[in-house]
Design a protein around this motif. Structure first.
Motif, PDB file in Angstrom:
ATOM      1  N   LYS A 182      11.580  10.301  -6.416  1.00  0.00           N
ATOM      2  CA  LYS A 182      12.477  11.453  -6.543  1.00  0.00           C
ATOM      3  C   LYS A 182      11.797  12.743  -6.091  1.00  0.00           C
ATOM      4  CE  LYS A 182      15.221   9.752 -10.417  1.00  0.00           C
ATOM      5  NZ  LYS A 182      15.070   9.670 -11.881  1.00  0.00           N
ATOM      6  N   CYS A 194       8.486   7.159  -8.516  1.00  0.00           N
ATOM      7  CA  CYS A 194       9.933   6.948  -8.577  1.00  0.00           C
ATOM      8  C   CYS A 194      10.624   7.427  -7.292  1.00  0.00           C
ATOM      9  CB  CYS A 194      10.542   7.635  -9.784  1.00  0.00           C
ATOM     10  SG  CYS A 194      10.366   9.432  -9.803  1.00  0.00           S
ATOM     11  N   CYS A 205       6.972   9.432 -14.921  1.00  0.00           N
ATOM     12  CA  CYS A 205       6.333   8.232 -14.392  1.00  0.00           C
ATOM     13  C   CYS A 205       4.911   8.096 -14.933  1.00  0.00           C
ATOM     14  CB  CYS A 205       6.310   8.267 -12.869  1.00  0.00           C
ATOM     15  SG  CYS A 205       7.947   7.960 -12.167  1.00  0.00           S
TER      16      CYS A 205
END
Lengths: 173, 173
Positions: free
Chosen positions: B112, B110, B149
């Motif tokens: 992040k 992702c 995820c």
DNA sequence: ATGTCTGCAAAGCTTTTGCACTGAT
DNA sequence: ATCAGTGCAAAAGCTTTGCAGACAT
């Protein structure tokens, strides 16, 4: 007996084999480009950029387009053979996963990166687990000034001061 | 008494003061843009990009040109208030020097980044010296997959397998 | 008054993308 | 015979640069 002089051919062959398996497992084709690129990649002693790789391929009389290089390096990253490193320069750099369990010392003046080993740190990180996170790899970069640049800057600063004093003396004449 | 709730105003004021001194010491001008930018920079909870900063300035009804943002952030880096971080995305990110003594956990799926503290690591690095090198700061980034995820990928893989089995069954009818 | 700072626009670099052709399977 | 891979060229993103006008000192 000659194992010390040899360039770890076993290791590199194992990597080629791993790439082979990766390609098969993912329905990727085994093109000559891919193996020539992998060869060059394995030959780099440390960090390299796409540009470096492109030049190396040209030198090797096997020119490859930029798109292919990006594509292939992506595969190598995905296959866990390479990893990407952000050196702070514009272009991304890459390095061999197996080769670099080192700390990166980056000089902010000359921009050069030196790799140093630290078994304590490695041992710590190998044991370290993070909550709600699965580690694949890690990178420790230390930013600062290398001694060469420190000495040079010091000398330049000294000269600067001398000139400033000269100017003051002249202006007060 | 209220020190826990307060947003460390002393700390931020000290930074503004430090910037002030930096500007004076380097014959730089004290423009409104610079202070407004510093304010916004200090308000970011963690990493931010030039783009983020630009949007924040616009929200604040104090739009500033991109060149000025780059120029000013450069000053802040030079003043040792900010440091730049390579997140692996195209755009460079920045963070407060005083705020981030954390390990960066970056999820490769992702994208992040989460910050976690590790006093052991900090203590080790604070004591650590490198040969022929003067440390200014360091950055430890751990790459991997966050649990969110990982769960999602697992589910997707399971569904994929189910579909593959369905297809095989149908083709062998 | 001086010389830095800002904003705009253009240029520069790295990386990504679209498309037609090539070639591995 | 497919369809992924390659190369080319163009596009896209981020960052830097040049220049004219604005402004802190």
């Amino acid at each position: 007996m000659r194992s010390k002089k040899a360039k770890e051919p076993q290791g590199d062959e194992a990597i080629v084999e791993a790439f082979n398996e990766y390609l098969s497992a993912n329905n990727k084709r085994k093109t000559p480009e891919r193996y020539r690129i992998l060869d060059k990649v394995l030959a780099f002693p440390k960090l390299f950029t796409i540009e470096d790789l492109k030049l190396a391929m040209n030198d090797d009389k096997f020119p490859v387009s930029t798109s292919t290089l990006y594509y292939t390096v992506d595969l190598l990253v995905d296959a866990n053979i390479l990893r990407s490193i952000n050196t702070g320069n514009q272009a991304l750099a890459f390095e061999r996963v197996d080769q670099v369990k080192s700390i990166h010392l980056k000089c902010e003046v000359c921009g050069k990166t030196k790799l140093v080993k630290d078994p304590n740190f490695m041992a710590y990180m190998n044991a370290r687990r993070f909550a709600a996170f699965t580690t694949r790899y890690y990178n420790l970069t230390v930013y600062g000034t290398c001694n060469d640049c420190a000495r040079r800057l010091k000398r330049e600063q000294r000269e600067k001061n001398i000139n400033a004093i000269k100017q003051i003396k002249e202006s007060t004449k």
